[in-house]
Motif scaffolding. Structure first.
Motif, mmCIF file in Angstrom:
data_model
loop_
_atom_site.group_PDB
_atom_site.id
_atom_site.type_symbol
_atom_site.label_atom_id
_atom_site.label_comp_id
_atom_site.label_asym_id
_atom_site.label_seq_id
_atom_site.Cartn_x
_atom_site.Cartn_y
_atom_site.Cartn_z
ATOM 1 N N PRO A 192 39.028 46.002 40.498
ATOM 2 C CA PRO A 192 39.925 45.906 39.338
ATOM 3 C C PRO A 192 41.417 45.880 39.653
ATOM 4 O O PRO A 192 42.202 45.452 38.809
ATOM 5 N N THR B 124 44.803 50.705 43.512
ATOM 6 C CA THR B 124 44.174 51.704 42.633
ATOM 7 C C THR B 124 43.360 52.678 43.494
ATOM 8 O O THR B 124 42.962 52.342 44.615
ATOM 9 N N PRO B 125 43.122 53.903 42.990
ATOM 10 C CA PRO B 125 42.588 54.958 43.875
ATOM 11 C C PRO B 125 41.252 54.672 44.561
ATOM 12 O O PRO B 125 41.153 54.796 45.789
ATOM 13 N N THR B 126 40.219 54.322 43.807
ATOM 14 C CA THR B 126 38.908 54.127 44.447
ATOM 15 C C THR B 126 38.961 52.945 45.411
ATOM 16 O O THR B 126 38.421 52.997 46.528
ATOM 17 N N CYS B 127 39.637 51.898 44.987
ATOM 18 C CA CYS B 127 39.738 50.688 45.812
ATOM 19 C C CYS B 127 40.490 50.964 47.108
ATOM 20 O O CYS B 127 40.122 50.483 48.181
ATOM 21 N N LYS C 94 41.156 45.141 30.534
ATOM 22 C CA LYS C 94 41.451 46.537 30.869
ATOM 23 C C LYS C 94 42.770 46.971 30.205
ATOM 24 O O LYS C 94 43.590 47.672 30.786
ATOM 25 N N LEU D 39 44.116 50.489 30.071
ATOM 26 C CA LEU D 39 44.928 51.042 31.173
ATOM 27 C C LEU D 39 46.244 50.280 31.324
ATOM 28 O O LEU D 39 46.966 50.484 32.302
ATOM 29 N N PHE E 72 46.357 47.142 32.005
ATOM 30 C CA PHE E 72 46.142 46.218 33.133
ATOM 31 C C PHE E 72 46.017 44.758 32.703
ATOM 32 O O PHE E 72 46.088 43.870 33.544
ATOM 33 N N ARG F 109 33.915 45.212 38.895
ATOM 34 C CA ARG F 109 33.672 45.469 40.312
ATOM 35 C C ARG F 109 32.299 44.917 40.741
ATOM 36 O O ARG F 109 31.280 45.252 40.133
ATOM 37 N N ASP G 236 34.714 54.023 35.817
ATOM 38 C CA ASP G 236 34.863 53.002 36.864
ATOM 39 C C ASP G 236 33.710 53.176 37.844
ATOM 40 O O ASP G 236 33.871 53.761 38.914
HETATM 41 C C1 BEZ Z 1 40.338 52.949 40.914
HETATM 42 O O1 BEZ Z 1 40.074 52.180 41.829
HETATM 43 O O2 BEZ Z 1 40.291 54.159 41.067
HETATM 44 C C2 BEZ Z 1 40.744 52.424 39.589
HETATM 45 C C3 BEZ Z 1 40.488 51.104 39.310
HETATM 46 C C4 BEZ Z 1 40.871 50.607 38.090
HETATM 47 C C5 BEZ Z 1 41.512 51.396 37.186
HETATM 48 C C6 BEZ Z 1 41.782 52.713 37.491
HETATM 49 C C7 BEZ Z 1 41.388 53.228 38.701
#
Ligand code: BEZ
Length: 180
Positions: free
Chosen positions: A48, A52-55, A121, A124, A126, A132, A158
């Motif tokens: 996304p 971004t944190p998880t990515c 999105k 957020l 976005f 994903r 997410d």
């Molecule tokens: C994430 O990768 O943590 C994330 C991705 C999209 C929106 C917010 C967080």
């Protein structure tokens, strides 16, 4: 999705060109779907948003670390795609010190829309982004598909697991063992 040919689009990339000189020696270069995918068996993963944190903490660095394992399983390249422009994707690749994963900037979201993976999105701030997913793509045709559950606009969560490199690698290994 298995058996689908990837949409034919042109991506706008920024490449370094020392001939330009100065402090910012970059120019535009068009890259097509064929340029990235023709005649190769690759892993494509799409997420996304850059930074971004998880990515940034899991998905991209883990694909980067496991690149050797993918190569050993017959993967020629690993591509990370996001609906972000080429400046953002290049900055993210630099910050992540990528050596093995190549980023693909789908700035206008055309590829993602034609894949059927574009989601809103706005919750957020976005705009339109990629759901994903990951795929093994052989010569431009989807060979295996790893989509996170719950595809939806303005998803409150997410989900991350299906498209993780560890999962893709496990499925790739199982497939190779079955074929042997
Ligand atoms: C994430 O990768 O943590 C994330 C991705 C999209 C929106 C917010 C967080």
């Amino acid at each position: 999705m298995i058996g689908k040919s990837l949409p034919q689009v042109t991506f706008k990339t920024r490449v370094r060109d020392e001939a330009i000189g100065g402090d910012n020696p970059f120019r535009w270069q068009d890259m097509t779907t064929e340029d990235y995918f023709k005649g190769k068996r690759v892993v494509l993963f799409s997420l996304p948003g850059a930074f971004t944190p998880t990515c940034s903490t899991f998905q991209l660095p883990d694909f980067e670390k496991l690149a050797g394992d993918f190569e050993a399983k017959g993967i020629d390249a690993i591509y990370c795609l996001s609906v972000n422009d080429a400046f953002v994707m290049n900055a993210w690749a630099k910050q992540q010190n990528l050596k093995n994963v190549q980023v693909i900037a789908d700035g206008a979201g055309e590829f993602t829309r034609k894949m059927g993976m574009l989601v809103c999105k706005d919750n957020l701030g976005f705009g339109m982004r990629s759901w994903r997913y990951a795929a093994i793509v052989n010569d431009g045709v989807v060979e295996a598909w790893f989509e996170e559950p719950g595809y939806a606009d303005n998803c409150e969560t997410d989900p991350y697991g299906e498209s993780a490199p560890q999962n893709v690698l496990e499925k790739l290994s199982a497939k190779a063992a079955k074929a042997a």
